[in-house]
Design a protein around this motif. Structure first.
Motif, mmCIF file in Angstrom:
data_model
loop_
_atom_site.group_PDB
_atom_site.id
_atom_site.type_symbol
_atom_site.label_atom_id
_atom_site.label_comp_id
_atom_site.label_asym_id
_atom_site.label_seq_id
_atom_site.Cartn_x
_atom_site.Cartn_y
_atom_site.Cartn_z
ATOM 1 N N ARG A 60 -52.819 11.444 -0.027
ATOM 2 C CA ARG A 60 -52.127 11.761 1.229
ATOM 3 C C ARG A 60 -52.684 13.042 1.829
ATOM 4 O O ARG A 60 -53.056 13.976 1.118
ATOM 5 C CB ARG A 60 -50.628 11.910 0.969
ATOM 6 N N ALA A 61 -52.719 13.090 3.149
ATOM 7 C CA ALA A 61 -53.260 14.239 3.866
ATOM 8 C C ALA A 61 -52.542 15.526 3.482
ATOM 9 O O ALA A 61 -53.173 16.564 3.278
ATOM 10 C CB ALA A 61 -53.173 14.006 5.368
ATOM 11 N N ASP A 62 -51.215 15.483 3.349
ATOM 12 C CA ASP A 62 -50.463 16.694 3.009
ATOM 13 C C ASP A 62 -50.822 17.206 1.617
ATOM 14 O O ASP A 62 -50.863 18.412 1.383
ATOM 15 C CB ASP A 62 -48.956 16.481 3.160
ATOM 16 N N GLU A 63 -51.108 16.295 0.679
ATOM 17 C CA GLU A 63 -51.508 16.703 -0.669
ATOM 18 C C GLU A 63 -52.868 17.394 -0.649
ATOM 19 O O GLU A 63 -53.068 18.401 -1.331
ATOM 20 C CB GLU A 63 -51.592 15.480 -1.593
ATOM 21 N N VAL A 64 -53.785 16.853 0.136
ATOM 22 C CA VAL A 64 -55.130 17.423 0.227
ATOM 23 C C VAL A 64 -55.075 18.793 0.902
ATOM 24 O O VAL A 64 -55.714 19.742 0.443
ATOM 25 C CB VAL A 64 -56.081 16.468 0.980
ATOM 26 N N LYS A 65 -54.298 18.911 1.964
ATOM 27 C CA LYS A 65 -54.160 20.200 2.649
ATOM 28 C C LYS A 65 -53.557 21.241 1.712
ATOM 29 O O LYS A 65 -53.990 22.392 1.678
ATOM 30 C CB LYS A 65 -53.293 20.058 3.900
ATOM 31 N N GLU A 66 -52.541 20.841 0.953
ATOM 32 C CA GLU A 66 -51.901 21.759 0.006
ATOM 33 C C GLU A 66 -52.889 22.189 -1.069
ATOM 34 O O GLU A 66 -52.936 23.368 -1.447
ATOM 35 C CB GLU A 66 -50.672 21.108 -0.628
ATOM 36 N N ALA A 67 -53.703 21.261 -1.557
ATOM 37 C CA ALA A 67 -54.715 21.598 -2.562
ATOM 38 C C ALA A 67 -55.722 22.587 -1.991
ATOM 39 O O ALA A 67 -56.104 23.556 -2.656
ATOM 40 C CB ALA A 67 -55.424 20.332 -3.048
ATOM 41 N N LEU A 68 -56.147 22.370 -0.748
ATOM 42 C CA LEU A 68 -57.082 23.298 -0.104
ATOM 43 C C LEU A 68 -56.441 24.669 0.060
ATOM 44 O O LEU A 68 -57.068 25.693 -0.229
ATOM 45 C CB LEU A 68 -57.526 22.756 1.253
ATOM 46 N N ARG A 69 -55.180 24.707 0.474
ATOM 47 C CA ARG A 69 -54.460 25.980 0.609
ATOM 48 C C ARG A 69 -54.420 26.725 -0.729
ATOM 49 O O ARG A 69 -54.651 27.929 -0.787
ATOM 50 C CB ARG A 69 -53.034 25.724 1.096
ATOM 51 N N ASP A 70 -54.122 25.994 -1.797
ATOM 52 C CA ASP A 70 -54.051 26.599 -3.129
ATOM 53 C C ASP A 70 -55.406 27.170 -3.557
ATOM 54 O O ASP A 70 -55.488 28.275 -4.102
ATOM 55 C CB ASP A 70 -53.570 25.588 -4.163
ATOM 56 N N ILE A 71 -56.470 26.422 -3.305
ATOM 57 C CA ILE A 71 -57.813 26.863 -3.680
ATOM 58 C C ILE A 71 -58.178 28.137 -2.933
ATOM 59 O O ILE A 71 -58.672 29.100 -3.520
ATOM 60 C CB ILE A 71 -58.847 25.741 -3.408
ATOM 61 N N LEU A 72 -57.923 28.162 -1.632
ATOM 62 C CA LEU A 72 -58.246 29.348 -0.837
ATOM 63 C C LEU A 72 -57.384 30.546 -1.244
ATOM 64 O O LEU A 72 -57.865 31.676 -1.292
ATOM 65 C CB LEU A 72 -58.109 29.049 0.654
ATOM 66 N N ALA A 73 -56.121 30.302 -1.563
ATOM 67 C CA ALA A 73 -55.237 31.388 -2.015
ATOM 68 C C ALA A 73 -55.731 31.957 -3.345
ATOM 69 O O ALA A 73 -55.709 33.177 -3.553
ATOM 70 C CB ALA A 73 -53.806 30.889 -2.140
ATOM 71 N N GLU A 74 -56.199 31.088 -4.244
ATOM 72 C CA GLU A 74 -56.743 31.548 -5.527
ATOM 73 C C GLU A 74 -57.971 32.429 -5.296
ATOM 74 O O GLU A 74 -58.171 33.419 -5.987
ATOM 75 C CB GLU A 74 -57.120 30.355 -6.408
#
Length: 131
Positions: A60-74
């Protein structure tokens, strides 16, 4: 303008996260580069996102966006950020591209340390790199 707003405005707002093919990842990497995160950071973030999408079966698009957000935050987590000014003299080196607020930040730091009773000296060396 904040990093995530830059990314959103660069292209992410118009990107479709529904079709996770090679073209999507290439477009995402380009969007991150245009948002000034840097080539190495963009490339690594996209690589990590591909891995997470595959490992966690994100569809799902929201899952992918959340994963990208998490990666960038890390990537933004740099650990302890407190300055150690116990040495005499202490030197603070400020580096950045034009327009990111270096001068304002330096002035605020100088004012803070003066208010604390410290002696402050400012020096400037401008370096220009040519590709």
């Amino acid at each position: 303008m904040g990093l995530f707003k830059k990314i959103k405005e660069a292209w992410l707002a118009s990107m479709s996260f529904d079709n996770l093919d090679d073209a999507f990842y290439e477009e995402l990497e380009e969007a991150l580069i245009l948002a000034d995160v840097g080539v190495e950071t963009a490339s690594d973030a996209v690589h990590q996102l591909r891995k997470r999408v595959y490992q966690k079966l994100l569809t799902r698009a929201d899952e992918v966006k959340e994963a990208l957000r998490d990666i960038l935050a890390e990537k933004l987590d740099v650990g302890e950020t407190a300055l150690n000014l116990s040495t005499q003299p202490s030197v603070i080196l400020v580096i950045g591209v034009n327009g990111v607020g270096k001068t304002t930040t330096i002035a605020k730091l100088a004012a803070l340390y003066k208010k604390q009773g410290r002696r402050v000296m400012l020096a400037q060396k401008e370096v220009t790199f040519c590709g």
